[in-house]
Scaffold this motif. Structure first.
Motif, PDB file in Angstrom:
ATOM      1  N   VAL A 226       0.609  -1.288  -0.229  1.00 10.98           N
ATOM      2  CA  VAL A 226       0.093   0.404  -0.134  1.00 10.98           C
ATOM      3  C   VAL A 226       0.821   1.436   0.089  1.00 10.98           C
ATOM      4  CG1 VAL A 226      -1.555   1.331   1.785  1.00 10.98           C
ATOM      5  CG2 VAL A 226      -1.679  -1.069   1.336  1.00 10.98           C
ATOM      6  N   SER A 227       2.030   0.917   0.921  1.00 11.55           N
ATOM      7  CA  SER A 227       2.836   2.077   0.548  1.00 11.55           C
ATOM      8  C   SER A 227       3.327   2.880  -0.308  1.00 11.55           C
ATOM      9  CB  SER A 227       4.082   2.217   1.821  1.00 11.55           C
ATOM     10  OG  SER A 227       3.645   1.894   3.717  1.00 11.55           O
ATOM     11  N   GLU A 228       4.102   1.485  -1.160  1.00  8.94           N
ATOM     12  CA  GLU A 228       4.307   1.464  -2.832  1.00  8.94           C
ATOM     13  C   GLU A 228       3.150   1.492  -3.554  1.00  8.94           C
ATOM     14  OE1 GLU A 228       7.890   1.114  -3.987  1.00  8.94           O
ATOM     15  OE2 GLU A 228       8.270   0.548  -1.296  1.00  8.94           O
ATOM     16  N   VAL A 229       2.005   1.375  -3.752  1.00  7.50           N
ATOM     17  CA  VAL A 229       1.356   2.116  -4.266  1.00  7.50           C
ATOM     18  C   VAL A 229       1.347   3.551  -4.348  1.00  7.50           C
ATOM     19  CG1 VAL A 229      -1.093   2.203  -4.719  1.00  7.50           C
ATOM     20  CG2 VAL A 229       0.205   0.347  -4.587  1.00  7.50           C
ATOM     21  N   ARG A 230       1.095   4.106  -3.098  1.00 12.86           N
ATOM     22  CA  ARG A 230       0.795   5.828  -2.388  1.00 12.86           C
ATOM     23  C   ARG A 230       1.943   6.269  -3.285  1.00 12.86           C
ATOM     24  NH1 ARG A 230      -3.413   6.497   0.253  1.00 12.86           N
ATOM     25  NH2 ARG A 230      -3.764   4.717   2.299  1.00 12.86           N
ATOM     26  N   LYS A 231       3.168   5.810  -2.340  1.00 10.13           N
ATOM     27  CA  LYS A 231       4.370   6.726  -3.261  1.00 10.13           C
ATOM     28  C   LYS A 231       4.475   6.545  -5.202  1.00 10.13           C
ATOM     29  CE  LYS A 231       7.783   5.415  -1.410  1.00 10.13           C
ATOM     30  NZ  LYS A 231       9.450   3.900  -1.234  1.00 10.13           N
ATOM     31  N   ALA A 232       3.629   5.756  -5.773  1.00  9.79           N
ATOM     32  CA  ALA A 232       3.941   5.410  -7.252  1.00  9.79           C
ATOM     33  C   ALA A 232       2.582   6.734  -7.755  1.00  9.79           C
ATOM     34  CB  ALA A 232       3.151   4.366  -7.630  1.00  9.79           C
ATOM     35  N   LEU A 233       1.668   6.784  -6.974  1.00  4.57           N
ATOM     36  CA  LEU A 233       0.511   8.214  -7.192  1.00  4.57           C
ATOM     37  C   LEU A 233       1.276   9.463  -6.806  1.00  4.57           C
ATOM     38  CD1 LEU A 233      -2.882   6.422  -5.050  1.00  4.57           C
ATOM     39  CD2 LEU A 233      -2.584   6.494  -6.926  1.00  4.57           C
ATOM     40  N   ALA A 235       4.389  10.167  -7.667  1.00  6.26           N
ATOM     41  CA  ALA A 235       5.435  10.678  -8.326  1.00  6.26           C
ATOM     42  C   ALA A 235       5.533  11.374  -9.505  1.00  6.26           C
ATOM     43  CB  ALA A 235       6.197   8.453  -9.250  1.00  6.26           C
ATOM     44  N   GLY A 236       4.615  11.421  -9.640  1.00  4.80           N
ATOM     45  CA  GLY A 236       4.540  12.614 -11.568  1.00  4.80           C
ATOM     46  C   GLY A 236       5.012  11.690 -12.186  1.00  4.80           C
ATOM     47  N   GLU A 237       4.966  10.783 -12.473  1.00  5.06           N
ATOM     48  CA  GLU A 237       4.760  10.017 -14.010  1.00  5.06           C
ATOM     49  C   GLU A 237       4.479   9.125 -14.159  1.00  5.06           C
ATOM     50  OE1 GLU A 237       9.208   7.211 -12.154  1.00  5.06           O
ATOM     51  OE2 GLU A 237       9.567   9.426 -12.844  1.00  5.06           O
ATOM     52  N   PRO A 238       4.453   9.082 -15.280  1.00  2.00           N
ATOM     53  CA  PRO A 238       3.414   7.691 -15.814  1.00  2.00           C
ATOM     54  C   PRO A 238       4.303   6.290 -15.257  1.00  2.00           C
ATOM     55  CG  PRO A 238       4.654   8.399 -17.895  1.00  2.00           C
ATOM     56  CD  PRO A 238       5.287   8.966 -16.760  1.00  2.00           C
ATOM     57  N   VAL A 239       2.971   5.871 -14.365  1.00  2.24           N
ATOM     58  CA  VAL A 239       3.681   5.055 -13.566  1.00  2.24           C
ATOM     59  C   VAL A 239       2.262   3.323 -13.476  1.00  2.24           C
ATOM     60  CG1 VAL A 239       4.553   5.754 -11.722  1.00  2.24           C
ATOM     61  CG2 VAL A 239       2.243   5.851 -11.525  1.00  2.24           C
ATOM     62  N   GLY A 240       1.578   3.251 -14.737  1.00  6.68           N
ATOM     63  CA  GLY A 240       0.594   2.159 -14.924  1.00  6.68           C
ATOM     64  C   GLY A 240       1.045   1.201 -14.404  1.00  6.68           C
ATOM     65  N   ARG A 241       1.913   0.236 -15.273  1.00 14.23           N
ATOM     66  CA  ARG A 241       2.529  -0.960 -15.254  1.00 14.23           C
ATOM     67  C   ARG A 241       3.043  -0.961 -13.898  1.00 14.23           C
ATOM     68  NH1 ARG A 241       6.694  -0.123 -21.018  1.00 14.23           N
ATOM     69  NH2 ARG A 241       4.995   0.234 -22.096  1.00 14.23           N
ATOM     70  N   ARG A 242       3.690  -0.295 -13.276  1.00 14.62           N
ATOM     71  CA  ARG A 242       3.878  -0.116 -11.479  1.00 14.62           C
ATOM     72  C   ARG A 242       3.024  -0.723 -10.878  1.00 14.62           C
ATOM     73  NH1 ARG A 242       7.768  -0.612  -8.429  1.00 14.62           N
ATOM     74  NH2 ARG A 242       8.029   0.199  -6.144  1.00 14.62           N
ATOM     75  N   LEU A 243       2.285  -0.040 -11.000  1.00 13.86           N
ATOM     76  CA  LEU A 243       0.599   0.037 -10.763  1.00 13.86           C
ATOM     77  C   LEU A 243       0.344  -1.147 -10.500  1.00 13.86           C
ATOM     78  CD1 LEU A 243      -0.327   3.885 -10.584  1.00 13.86           C
ATOM     79  CD2 LEU A 243       0.400   2.534  -8.665  1.00 13.86           C
ATOM     80  N   ASP A 244       0.337  -1.760 -11.883  1.00 14.33           N
ATOM     81  CA  ASP A 244      -0.464  -3.048 -12.317  1.00 14.33           C
ATOM     82  C   ASP A 244       0.447  -4.560 -11.131  1.00 14.33           C
ATOM     83  OD1 ASP A 244      -2.464  -4.821 -13.733  1.00 14.33           O
ATOM     84  OD2 ASP A 244      -0.870  -5.694 -14.867  1.00 14.33           O
ATOM     85  N   PHE A 245       1.340  -4.255 -11.791  1.00 12.63           N
ATOM     86  CA  PHE A 245       2.520  -4.955 -10.553  1.00 12.63           C
ATOM     87  C   PHE A 245       2.477  -5.263  -9.509  1.00 12.63           C
ATOM     88  CE2 PHE A 245       6.252  -5.541  -8.124  1.00 12.63           C
ATOM     89  CZ  PHE A 245       7.160  -7.332  -8.724  1.00 12.63           C
ATOM     90  N   LEU A 246       1.383  -3.837  -8.896  1.00 10.00           N
ATOM     91  CA  LEU A 246       1.449  -4.004  -7.332  1.00 10.00           C
ATOM     92  C   LEU A 246       0.173  -4.647  -6.545  1.00 10.00           C
ATOM     93  CD1 LEU A 246       3.335  -0.292  -6.482  1.00 10.00           C
ATOM     94  CD2 LEU A 246       4.317  -2.493  -5.404  1.00 10.00           C
ATOM     95  N   MET A 247      -0.773  -4.168  -7.781  1.00  7.07           N
ATOM     96  CA  MET A 247      -2.192  -5.042  -8.081  1.00  7.07           C
ATOM     97  C   MET A 247      -1.785  -6.091  -7.727  1.00  7.07           C
ATOM     98  SD  MET A 247      -4.036  -2.864  -7.056  1.00  7.07           S
ATOM     99  CE  MET A 247      -2.593  -1.049  -6.415  1.00  7.07           C
ATOM    100  N   GLN A 248      -1.094  -6.890  -8.295  1.00  8.25           N
ATOM    101  CA  GLN A 248      -0.603  -8.156  -8.340  1.00  8.25           C
ATOM    102  C   GLN A 248       0.160  -8.587  -7.434  1.00  8.25           C
ATOM    103  OE1 GLN A 248       1.610 -10.276 -12.276  1.00  8.25           O
ATOM    104  NE2 GLN A 248       0.944  -8.157 -13.450  1.00  8.25           N
ATOM    105  N   GLU A 249       0.638  -8.605  -6.682  1.00 10.88           N
ATOM    106  CA  GLU A 249       1.158  -7.757  -5.429  1.00 10.88           C
ATOM    107  C   GLU A 249       0.545  -7.995  -3.840  1.00 10.88           C
ATOM    108  OE1 GLU A 249       5.016  -9.291  -4.535  1.00 10.88           O
ATOM    109  OE2 GLU A 249       4.404  -9.544  -6.755  1.00 10.88           O
TER     110      GLU A 249
END
Length: 288
Positions: A226-233, A235-249
């Motif tokens: 959850v902390s990593e997702v918030r950090k990605a949100l 980030a101010g850059e394209p993070v769609g793929r990273r968020l998709d990976f974190l959802m899998q985790e």
């Protein structure tokens, strides 16, 4: 701040060549895929326009349409090839001598003959400059729409992350109660058997069961993800793929939590987590 991959923008500008309209339409895509529809006069500048759009948009399928409606005053000048027309007329006269009953050539048909009429070439550089300015304005409007939608998605994800933490905290706080219930059930089974159990052996068995049911690790990882997702949100850059990976985790931890469940409430909590994660994942499919 998140950006959505979907959006639409349309801008029109009056130019010395006529009314120029630009339409940009963007939808979800794994990568940045651009398609263009434009006047032939601008086709040579497609690479420059791709570079311009690629500097702003990083993912999505983007359709760019440029349409030029020429004004009557700036219509292309037509030039008649007199020499070719005379040659056609001479050949037509020869055909008339051989075929007296043949109809005379239609002037309109002659004008359609390749090379009889030529169109004055348009200076494409001023037209491109006008098109580039218009595309930039349309691109800014599209980016604003995508940012607005991204803000809405970010708000939805954040609220669901809060709910994930609430459920995970509730599961952690209930673990002593769950283990106490397991101990009570084990004791009831022994009492029904009407046998004297070795206290040390019983404690060992209960410790093994408690170890199998322990979810501290899974809850800790949920908190971490959850902390990593918030950090990605943020980030101010394209993070769609990273968020998709974190959802899998996150989903993996929810599955493990469900497999370790020893009571209905914990099972329901795992199901609720999976529902929240799936809702977030669906929203993230639209994130750049």
């Amino acid at each position: 701040m998140l950006n959505s991959m979907t959006g639409f923008a349309r801008e029109t500008a009056e130019t010395p060549f006529g009314a120029l309209t630009c339409e940009l339409r963007a939808v979800n895509h794994r990568f940045l895929d651009m398609q263009f529809r434009m006047p032939e006069e601008l086709r040579a500048k497609e690479t420059d326009l791709r570079t311009m759009i690629g500097g702003v948009l990083k993912r999505g399928k983007v359709e760019c349409g440029l349409h030029l409606r020429r004004s009557a005053a700036t219509g292309a000048e037509l030039t008649l090839n007199d020499t070719l027309v005379r040659q056609i007329a001479a050949r037509a006269g020869e055909v008339a001598e051989l075929l007296p009953d043949a109809a005379a050539p239609n002037p309109i048909d002659v004008l359609r003959w390749p090379g009889v009429v030529t169109e004055t070439e348009v200076d494409t550089e001023p037209l491109y400059e006008a098109a580039a300015t218009l595309v930039a304005d349309t691109l800014a409007a599209l980016a604003a729409m995508r940012a607005s939608e991204g803000e809405r998605i970010e708000s939805l994800i954040s609220s669901r992350l809060d709910e994930v933490l609430r459920i995970a905290t509730g599961v952690r706080e209930r673990m002593p109660e769950v283990l106490a219930a397991v101990r009570s059930r084990q004791q009831e089974r022994i009492d029904k058997l009407d046998v004297e159990a070795d206290p040390a052996r019983l404690e060992t068995e209960l410790a093994l069961i408690a170890q199998k049911l322990d979810v501290d690790e899974e809850v800790d990882r949920l908190d971490s993800h959850v902390s990593e997702v918030r950090k990605a949100l943020s980030a101010g850059e394209p993070v769609g793929r990273r968020l998709d990976f974190l959802m899998q985790e996150l989903n993996r931890e929810a599955n493990t939590l469900g497999s370790k469940s020893a009571d209905t409430e914990t099972t329901n909590a795992a199901v609720d987590l999976k529902v929240l994660i799936e809702q977030m994942r669906e929203q993230i499919q639209n994130v750049e």
